[in-house]
Design an enzyme around this catalytic site. Structure first.
Site, PDB file in Angstrom:
ATOM      1  N   TRP A 147      38.611 -23.634  21.091  1.00 24.95           N
ATOM      2  CA  TRP A 147      39.573 -22.803  20.369  1.00 24.95           C
ATOM      3  C   TRP A 147      39.064 -22.341  19.007  1.00 24.95           C
ATOM      4  O   TRP A 147      39.784 -21.650  18.275  1.00 24.95           O
ATOM      5  CB  TRP A 147      40.901 -23.550  20.231  1.00 24.95           C
ATOM      6  CG  TRP A 147      41.651 -23.639  21.528  1.00 24.95           C
ATOM      7  CD1 TRP A 147      41.332 -23.007  22.699  1.00 24.95           C
ATOM      8  CD2 TRP A 147      42.843 -24.380  21.797  1.00 24.95           C
ATOM      9  NE1 TRP A 147      42.243 -23.302  23.681  1.00 24.95           N
ATOM     10  CE2 TRP A 147      43.192 -24.157  23.156  1.00 24.95           C
ATOM     11  CE3 TRP A 147      43.649 -25.219  21.037  1.00 24.95           C
ATOM     12  CZ2 TRP A 147      44.308 -24.737  23.756  1.00 24.95           C
ATOM     13  CZ3 TRP A 147      44.769 -25.802  21.636  1.00 24.95           C
ATOM     14  CH2 TRP A 147      45.101 -25.562  22.974  1.00 24.95           C
ATOM     15  N   HIS A 170      26.631 -25.680  19.292  1.00 28.41           N
ATOM     16  CA  HIS A 170      27.208 -24.380  19.638  1.00 28.41           C
ATOM     17  C   HIS A 170      26.472 -23.278  18.882  1.00 28.41           C
ATOM     18  O   HIS A 170      26.059 -23.445  17.737  1.00 28.41           O
ATOM     19  CB  HIS A 170      28.701 -24.344  19.318  1.00 28.41           C
ATOM     20  CG  HIS A 170      29.394 -23.154  19.891  1.00 28.41           C
ATOM     21  ND1 HIS A 170      29.381 -21.919  19.274  1.00 28.41           N
ATOM     22  CD2 HIS A 170      30.104 -22.994  21.046  1.00 28.41           C
ATOM     23  CE1 HIS A 170      30.060 -21.059  20.017  1.00 28.41           C
ATOM     24  NE2 HIS A 170      30.503 -21.686  21.093  1.00 28.41           N
ATOM     25  N   GLU A 187      24.896 -21.200  27.082  1.00 29.20           N
ATOM     26  CA  GLU A 187      25.640 -20.063  26.553  1.00 29.20           C
ATOM     27  C   GLU A 187      24.659 -19.001  26.064  1.00 29.20           C
ATOM     28  O   GLU A 187      24.074 -19.131  24.997  1.00 29.20           O
ATOM     29  CB  GLU A 187      26.582 -20.494  25.429  1.00 29.20           C
ATOM     30  CG  GLU A 187      25.993 -21.487  24.427  1.00 29.20           C
ATOM     31  CD  GLU A 187      26.889 -21.667  23.210  1.00 29.20           C
ATOM     32  OE1 GLU A 187      28.076 -21.336  23.288  1.00 29.20           O
ATOM     33  OE2 GLU A 187      26.372 -22.114  22.180  1.00 29.20           O
ATOM     34  N   GLY A 219      37.533 -17.165  23.891  1.00 28.68           N
ATOM     35  CA  GLY A 219      38.716 -16.328  23.717  1.00 28.68           C
ATOM     36  C   GLY A 219      39.730 -16.418  24.840  1.00 28.68           C
ATOM     37  O   GLY A 219      40.944 -16.423  24.597  1.00 28.68           O
TER      38      GLY A 219
END
Length: 251
Positions: free
Chosen positions: A9, A97, A170, A237
């Site tokens: 989030w 991340h 990612e 998202g």
């Protein structure tokens, strides 16, 4: 092996909003969450305890922190320790991340220190790795993934695998851009990650879950999850709304 469905989030939602969303999500999947699904919510720090409280009776759900510092305590202004995360109800933490690497400037070595320290403290870790568009176009995909994975897992002992670690691939160029790596690109990258995990951990590397994290949406989740070596997703998202993320969880 359960598919790991993770929601990041980021810096969105107040504590109250996060609690409401978590409760709605649990309600939407209460009677339909498959046995082969595990869900982790990564809210911002002030929402950790409220979200953990909202999910305390939700089977298959757990909570994680978006970041951590590799120390039990000390004069580290603005940081948070694994013990503090667990005190808020966390079972997981994100490390590496792309926004931490590229916006905050975290090094591979710091990511590795956070990963090892967190596992040793009792947290499970989703280690994020991935290449920029410049690195991909230069043909450096394998080099980048190997460097990030080897350094990120340098301090992780084999007996921690596979239970305490998952890896999220990612592609940086597909995060928040609306671009999605096609199935061939995803399969290629995940196969490389699997090879590196097996080389590092042997048989334990076969069972480490590899998540895909690049603009996952309800419309493409089913196709992505069905690909070889895709053991779940890390969603940004599209996880902010309970209806949207519930559809991804159940894809």
């Amino acid at each position: 092996m359960k598919k790991l469905m993770a929601a990041n989030w980021k810096m969105y939602k107040t504590a109250g909003e996060a609690r409401t969303t978590a409760a709605s999500l649990a309600a939407l999947t209460a009677d339909t969450l498959p046995d082969d699904r595990e869900v982790v919510i990564f809210p911002q720090f002030t929402a950790l305890s409220p979200v953990a409280d909202a999910l305390r009776h939700a089977t298959g759900y757990s909570v994680g922190g978006q970041d951590v510092y590799p120390a039990a305590e000390g004069a580290y202004t603005g940081e948070i320790s694994p013990g503090m995360l667990m005190d808020c109800g966390c079972a997981w933490v994100l490390t590496g991340h792309s926004e931490r690497r590229h916006v905050i400037g975290e090094s591979d070595e710091l990511v590795g220190a956070k990963t090892a320290f967190s596992i040793n403290a009792g947290l499970k870790v989703v280690l994020c790795i991935g290449e920029t568009i410049e690195e991909r176009e230069a043909g450096r995909l394998g080099e980048v993934l190997e460097r990030q994975l080897e350094t990120g897992l340098a301090g992780v002992k084999g007996d921690a695998v596979p239970a305490a670690i998952a890896v999220a691939y990612e592609p940086v160029w597909a995060i928040g851009t609306g671009k999605v790596a096609g199935p061939p690109e995803i399969v290629e990258a995940h196969a490389l990650v699997r090879q590196l995990l097996v080389a590092r951990f042997g048989e334990g590397g076969v069972a480490v879950r590899i998540l895909y994290g690049g603009s996952v949406k309800p419309e493409n989740a089913r196709e992505i999850i069905a690909l070889d070596n895709v053991d779940g997703v890390l969603v940004g998202g599209a996880s902010l709304q309970a209806d949207s993320f519930s559809r991804i969880i159940l894809a």
